[in-house]
Design a protein around this motif. Structure first.
Motif, PDB file in Angstrom:
ATOM      1  N   ALA A 132       0.855  -1.191   0.000  1.00  0.00           N
ATOM      2  CA  ALA A 132       0.000   0.000   0.000  1.00  0.00           C
ATOM      3  C   ALA A 132       0.888   1.238   0.000  1.00  0.00           C
ATOM      4  CB  ALA A 132      -0.919   0.006   1.223  1.00  0.00           C
ATOM      5  N   GLY A 133       0.237   2.385  -0.134  1.00  0.00           N
ATOM      6  CA  GLY A 133       0.942   3.651  -0.023  1.00  0.00           C
ATOM      7  C   GLY A 133       0.803   4.176   1.390  1.00  0.00           C
ATOM      8  N   GLN A 134       1.682   3.730   2.260  1.00  0.00           N
ATOM      9  CA  GLN A 134       1.644   4.149   3.660  1.00  0.00           C
ATOM     10  C   GLN A 134       2.341   5.499   3.821  1.00  0.00           C
ATOM     11  OE1 GLN A 134       2.610   0.245   6.065  1.00  0.00           O
ATOM     12  NE2 GLN A 134       3.414   0.114   3.979  1.00  0.00           N
ATOM     13  N   ALA A 135       1.855   6.301   4.736  1.00  0.00           N
ATOM     14  CA  ALA A 135       2.441   7.617   4.967  1.00  0.00           C
ATOM     15  C   ALA A 135       3.931   7.479   5.264  1.00  0.00           C
ATOM     16  CB  ALA A 135       1.740   8.316   6.118  1.00  0.00           C
ATOM     17  N   ARG A 136       4.734   8.275   4.585  1.00  0.00           N
ATOM     18  CA  ARG A 136       6.180   8.201   4.771  1.00  0.00           C
ATOM     19  C   ARG A 136       6.568   8.565   6.202  1.00  0.00           C
ATOM     20  NH1 ARG A 136      10.375   7.980   1.075  1.00  0.00           N
ATOM     21  NH2 ARG A 136       8.784   6.785  -0.039  1.00  0.00           N
ATOM     22  N   VAL A 137       5.854   9.520   6.791  1.00  0.00           N
ATOM     23  CA  VAL A 137       6.086   9.919   8.186  1.00  0.00           C
ATOM     24  C   VAL A 137       4.793   9.715   8.966  1.00  0.00           C
ATOM     25  CG1 VAL A 137       6.738  11.792   9.740  1.00  0.00           C
ATOM     26  CG2 VAL A 137       7.802  11.633   7.472  1.00  0.00           C
ATOM     27  N   GLY A 183      -9.492  20.769   2.121  1.00  0.00           N
ATOM     28  CA  GLY A 183      -8.711  19.603   1.732  1.00  0.00           C
ATOM     29  C   GLY A 183      -9.396  18.313   2.086  1.00  0.00           C
ATOM     30  N   GLY A 184      -8.587  17.254   2.224  1.00  0.00           N
ATOM     31  CA  GLY A 184      -9.146  15.943   2.515  1.00  0.00           C
ATOM     32  C   GLY A 184      -8.117  15.017   3.116  1.00  0.00           C
ATOM     33  N   THR A 185      -8.614  13.949   3.740  1.00  0.00           N
ATOM     34  CA  THR A 185      -7.741  13.008   4.440  1.00  0.00           C
ATOM     35  C   THR A 185      -8.300  11.598   4.332  1.00  0.00           C
ATOM     36  OG1 THR A 185      -6.632  12.555   6.562  1.00  0.00           O
ATOM     37  CG2 THR A 185      -8.936  13.243   6.670  1.00  0.00           C
ATOM     38  N   GLU A 186      -7.438  10.610   4.512  1.00  0.00           N
ATOM     39  CA  GLU A 186      -7.869   9.214   4.581  1.00  0.00           C
ATOM     40  C   GLU A 186      -6.812   8.380   5.275  1.00  0.00           C
ATOM     41  OE1 GLU A 186     -11.081   8.098   4.427  1.00  0.00           O
ATOM     42  OE2 GLU A 186     -11.163   8.497   2.277  1.00  0.00           O
ATOM     43  N   ALA A 187      -7.285   7.399   6.067  1.00  0.00           N
ATOM     44  CA  ALA A 187      -6.378   6.476   6.746  1.00  0.00           C
ATOM     45  C   ALA A 187      -7.070   5.124   6.846  1.00  0.00           C
ATOM     46  CB  ALA A 187      -6.002   6.991   8.136  1.00  0.00           C
ATOM     47  N   VAL A 188      -7.035   4.369   5.757  1.00  0.00           N
ATOM     48  CA  VAL A 188      -7.737   3.081   5.724  1.00  0.00           C
ATOM     49  C   VAL A 188      -6.838   1.950   5.205  1.00  0.00           C
ATOM     50  CG1 VAL A 188     -10.038   4.081   5.553  1.00  0.00           C
ATOM     51  CG2 VAL A 188      -8.765   3.620   3.458  1.00  0.00           C
ATOM     52  N   VAL A 189      -5.529   2.086   5.406  1.00  0.00           N
ATOM     53  CA  VAL A 189      -4.641   0.961   5.097  1.00  0.00           C
ATOM     54  C   VAL A 189      -4.790  -0.022   6.256  1.00  0.00           C
ATOM     55  CG1 VAL A 189      -2.288   0.210   4.615  1.00  0.00           C
ATOM     56  CG2 VAL A 189      -3.097   2.403   3.746  1.00  0.00           C
ATOM     57  N   HIS A 190      -5.825  -0.830   6.139  1.00  0.00           N
ATOM     58  CA  HIS A 190      -6.312  -1.711   7.201  1.00  0.00           C
ATOM     59  C   HIS A 190      -6.764  -3.004   6.519  1.00  0.00           C
ATOM     60  CE1 HIS A 190      -9.435  -3.327   9.894  1.00  0.00           C
ATOM     61  NE2 HIS A 190      -8.915  -2.623  10.876  1.00  0.00           N
ATOM     62  N   PRO A 191      -6.712  -4.133   7.207  1.00  0.00           N
ATOM     63  CA  PRO A 191      -7.051  -5.394   6.535  1.00  0.00           C
ATOM     64  C   PRO A 191      -8.450  -5.461   5.937  1.00  0.00           C
ATOM     65  CG  PRO A 191      -6.725  -5.703   8.916  1.00  0.00           C
ATOM     66  CD  PRO A 191      -6.182  -4.373   8.570  1.00  0.00           C
ATOM     67  N   LEU A 192      -9.445  -4.830   6.575  1.00  0.00           N
ATOM     68  CA  LEU A 192     -10.800  -4.930   6.029  1.00  0.00           C
ATOM     69  C   LEU A 192     -10.952  -4.221   4.683  1.00  0.00           C
ATOM     70  CD1 LEU A 192     -13.718  -5.872   6.216  1.00  0.00           C
ATOM     71  CD2 LEU A 192     -14.232  -3.835   7.555  1.00  0.00           C
ATOM     72  N   PRO A 193     -10.574  -2.939   4.545  1.00  0.00           N
ATOM     73  CA  PRO A 193     -10.672  -2.310   3.229  1.00  0.00           C
ATOM     74  C   PRO A 193      -9.821  -2.993   2.165  1.00  0.00           C
ATOM     75  CG  PRO A 193     -10.422  -0.635   4.922  1.00  0.00           C
ATOM     76  CD  PRO A 193     -10.170  -1.962   5.573  1.00  0.00           C
ATOM     77  N   ILE A 194      -8.647  -3.478   2.545  1.00  0.00           N
ATOM     78  CA  ILE A 194      -7.818  -4.186   1.566  1.00  0.00           C
ATOM     79  C   ILE A 194      -8.541  -5.434   1.082  1.00  0.00           C
ATOM     80  CG2 ILE A 194      -5.691  -5.511   1.253  1.00  0.00           C
ATOM     81  CD1 ILE A 194      -4.308  -3.512   3.124  1.00  0.00           C
ATOM     82  N   ALA A 195      -9.105  -6.209   2.016  1.00  0.00           N
ATOM     83  CA  ALA A 195      -9.844  -7.410   1.631  1.00  0.00           C
ATOM     84  C   ALA A 195     -11.061  -7.065   0.784  1.00  0.00           C
ATOM     85  CB  ALA A 195     -10.269  -8.175   2.884  1.00  0.00           C
ATOM     86  N   ALA A 196     -11.765  -5.989   1.157  1.00  0.00           N
ATOM     87  CA  ALA A 196     -12.986  -5.620   0.446  1.00  0.00           C
ATOM     88  C   ALA A 196     -12.699  -5.103  -0.958  1.00  0.00           C
ATOM     89  CB  ALA A 196     -13.753  -4.576   1.255  1.00  0.00           C
ATOM     90  N   PHE A 197     -11.727  -4.205  -1.082  1.00  0.00           N
ATOM     91  CA  PHE A 197     -11.371  -3.698  -2.410  1.00  0.00           C
ATOM     92  C   PHE A 197     -10.818  -4.825  -3.288  1.00  0.00           C
ATOM     93  CE2 PHE A 197     -11.003   0.751  -0.595  1.00  0.00           C
ATOM     94  CZ  PHE A 197     -11.964   1.306  -1.429  1.00  0.00           C
ATOM     95  N   ALA A 198     -10.043  -5.731  -2.689  1.00  0.00           N
ATOM     96  CA  ALA A 198      -9.504  -6.852  -3.456  1.00  0.00           C
ATOM     97  C   ALA A 198     -10.629  -7.775  -3.910  1.00  0.00           C
ATOM     98  CB  ALA A 198      -8.489  -7.624  -2.618  1.00  0.00           C
ATOM     99  N   PHE A 244      -5.971  -0.196  -8.741  1.00  0.00           N
ATOM    100  CA  PHE A 244      -5.334   0.895  -8.012  1.00  0.00           C
ATOM    101  C   PHE A 244      -4.599   0.390  -6.783  1.00  0.00           C
ATOM    102  CE2 PHE A 244      -9.481   0.994  -5.726  1.00  0.00           C
ATOM    103  CZ  PHE A 244      -9.089   1.209  -4.411  1.00  0.00           C
ATOM    104  N   VAL A 245      -3.822   1.276  -6.170  1.00  0.00           N
ATOM    105  CA  VAL A 245      -3.089   0.971  -4.938  1.00  0.00           C
ATOM    106  C   VAL A 245      -3.670   1.809  -3.815  1.00  0.00           C
ATOM    107  CG1 VAL A 245      -0.854   1.073  -3.770  1.00  0.00           C
ATOM    108  CG2 VAL A 245      -0.975   0.388  -6.179  1.00  0.00           C
ATOM    109  N   LEU A 246      -4.096   1.169  -2.742  1.00  0.00           N
ATOM    110  CA  LEU A 246      -4.677   1.871  -1.603  1.00  0.00           C
ATOM    111  C   LEU A 246      -3.607   2.634  -0.839  1.00  0.00           C
ATOM    112  CD1 LEU A 246      -7.341   2.246   0.003  1.00  0.00           C
ATOM    113  CD2 LEU A 246      -6.640   0.289   1.401  1.00  0.00           C
ATOM    114  N   SER A 247      -3.890   3.913  -0.535  1.00  0.00           N
ATOM    115  CA  SER A 247      -2.903   4.756   0.150  1.00  0.00           C
ATOM    116  C   SER A 247      -3.554   5.576   1.244  1.00  0.00           C
ATOM    117  CB  SER A 247      -2.213   5.685  -0.861  1.00  0.00           C
ATOM    118  OG  SER A 247      -1.458   4.949  -1.793  1.00  0.00           O
ATOM    119  N   GLU A 248      -2.720   6.268   2.005  1.00  0.00           N
ATOM    120  CA  GLU A 248      -3.204   7.089   3.108  1.00  0.00           C
ATOM    121  C   GLU A 248      -2.450   8.414   3.120  1.00  0.00           C
ATOM    122  OE1 GLU A 248      -2.326   4.812   6.621  1.00  0.00           O
ATOM    123  OE2 GLU A 248      -0.158   5.132   6.462  1.00  0.00           O
ATOM    124  N   GLY A 249      -3.039   9.396   3.820  1.00  0.00           N
ATOM    125  CA  GLY A 249      -2.413  10.703   3.933  1.00  0.00           C
ATOM    126  C   GLY A 249      -3.444  11.805   3.849  1.00  0.00           C
ATOM    127  N   ALA A 250      -2.959  13.041   3.724  1.00  0.00           N
ATOM    128  CA  ALA A 250      -3.865  14.192   3.704  1.00  0.00           C
ATOM    129  C   ALA A 250      -3.222  15.362   2.994  1.00  0.00           C
ATOM    130  CB  ALA A 250      -4.236  14.606   5.133  1.00  0.00           C
TER     131      ALA A 250
END
Length: 413
Positions: free
Chosen positions: A53-58, A188-203, A229-235
């Protein structure tokens, strides 16, 4: 009503490419990828079919003070980091709070808080569920956190329109400033769903790339071998204000937010209209609000998620509006580097569009090895100069539910 000129005076972001807006922009121009394997025990525990996934760098929790971070879902943590950076970048304006508004968005909200609380309920009982659970999981939590931090007392509004959320928040901010509801808006906007459930659901719905052996090349808009697509997080966050207000306080101006529009496909809950008619109307209306014509557009930051059907639908929409002028437009698909931040992606891509105009450089689209002949766009694959003349750029966002949102930015001289 006389139209006001709305300008961008501050930007902030925390992304898979970097912990700040400048760091993310530098990495984007350098052709880096923010996509990597997820190093969490739950990947193996749940035998997830997608392991990157695209995890926040920091991590936001490393930026915020611990007591503050503990009372915020990761989605609100990211939002607060980005908004504070944007506010500081705008010079921390000395503005009466009743003239400061917040238009902030998310696609899903406090998912980590919700699912962790449910696990606690099942495993330990109701007495162990945290008292702050509801304030942390509610979708408006990010807007509320920003409003209390800045502070903002004109209003704090939240829009939820899937992957169009961040861009729709900018359209709303533009309209609210035009209406005189505030002098300055943080949007602006934000999201933080690099989590097993959304990954399983989108897959499960065949939406995600499955290039587990090569995560960095998994997001590949327009390529014939794209597979999701690749699931990512950030804002991302932008400080917007009327030009009159910005000039009066001596603010630095990045670009003009010249217009925006929102439309609906009314077609399918997840699939875009393959003809792109409503998306095209959104682009056309944004250009018209900007007082321009299609031939004035020089750059597009495309939605371009890297899905087989989505990329073609957006091309059809672009072609509907621009016709032969399509070949003159430098198109960047920055999700190739960042992945898809869902409700945060529109804000981040608006920032990239603003910086492209400010530095007169269209950012590259990485991982494009074999361009789909059905999508003959002029795709930027290495940083490209936009030229010395007037520049008008669009940033497109399209979301599940048929939501379309487009903003138009003009270079500021």
């Amino acid at each position: 009503m006389t139209s006001k000129k709305i300008v961008v005076t501050g930007i902030g972001a925390t992304t898979p490419l970097g912990g700040t807006s400048p760091d993310s922009w530098r990495a984007l121009l350098a052709g880096e990828s923010g996509i990597r394997a997820i190093e969490a025990e739950w990947v193996e525990r749940y035998e997830l079919p997608v392991t990157f996934a695209g995890q926040a760098r920091v991590p936001a929790a490393e930026v915020l003070e611990r007591p503050e971070a503990k009372r915020l879902d990761p989605s609100s943590q990211f939002a607060l980091v980005a908004a504070r950076e944007a506010w500081a970048d705008a010079g921390a304006p000395d503005v009466d709070p009743v003239r400061v508004g917040v238009d902030y968005s998310t696609g899903i909200g406090g998912l980590w808080t919700l699912l962790d609380a449910y696990d606690t309920l099942k495993e330990k009982g109701p007495r162990r569920v945290m008292p702050m659970t509801i304030p942390m999981l509610m979708p408006n939590a990010a807007a509320a956190a920003i409003s209390m931090s800045i502070p903002s007392r004109a209003y704090a509004r939240t829009v939820v329109s899937a992957c169009a959320s961040g861009t729709e928040a900018l359209v709303n901010a533009y309209e609210h400033l035009q209406a005189g509801l505030a002098d300055v808006v943080i949007a602006g906007g934000t999201e933080a769903v690099v989590h097993p459930l959304p990954i399983a659901a989108f897959a499960s719905m065949q939406a995600l790339s499955r290039r587990n052996d090569d995560p960095a090349s998994a997001s590949r808009p327009y390529d014939v071998n794209r597979d999701g697509f690749v699931l990512s997080e950030g804002a991302g966050a932008l400080v917007l204000e009327t030009e009159e207000h910005a000039l009066a306080r001596g603010a630095r101006i990045y670009a003009e937010l010249a217009g925006g529009s929102v439309t609906s496909d009314s077609y399918h809950i997840t699939a875009p209209d393959p003809e792109g008619s409503a998306a095209a109307r959104a682009m056309k209306a944004a250009i018209e609000v900007a007082g321009a014509k299609p031939s004035d557009v020089t750059h597009i930051n495309a939605h371009a998620t890297s899905t087989p059907v989505g990329d073609i639908a957006e091309y059809n929409a672009i072609r509907r509006i621009f016709g032969d002028h399509t070949s003159n437009i430098a198109v960047s698909a920055t999700k190739a580097a960042t992945g898809h931040l869902l409700g945060g992606t529109g804000a981040l891509e608006a920032i990239f569009t603003v910086l492209a105009l400010k530095e007169r450089t269209a950012p590259p689209t990485i991982n494009l090895d074999d361009q789909d002949p059905e999508i003959p766009l002029e795709v930027v694959t290495s940083p490209r100069a936009l030229g010395d003349g007037p520049q008008l750029a669009l940033s497109n966002s399209f979301g599940f539910g048929g939501h379309n949102a487009v903003v138009a930015f003009r270079d500021y001289r």
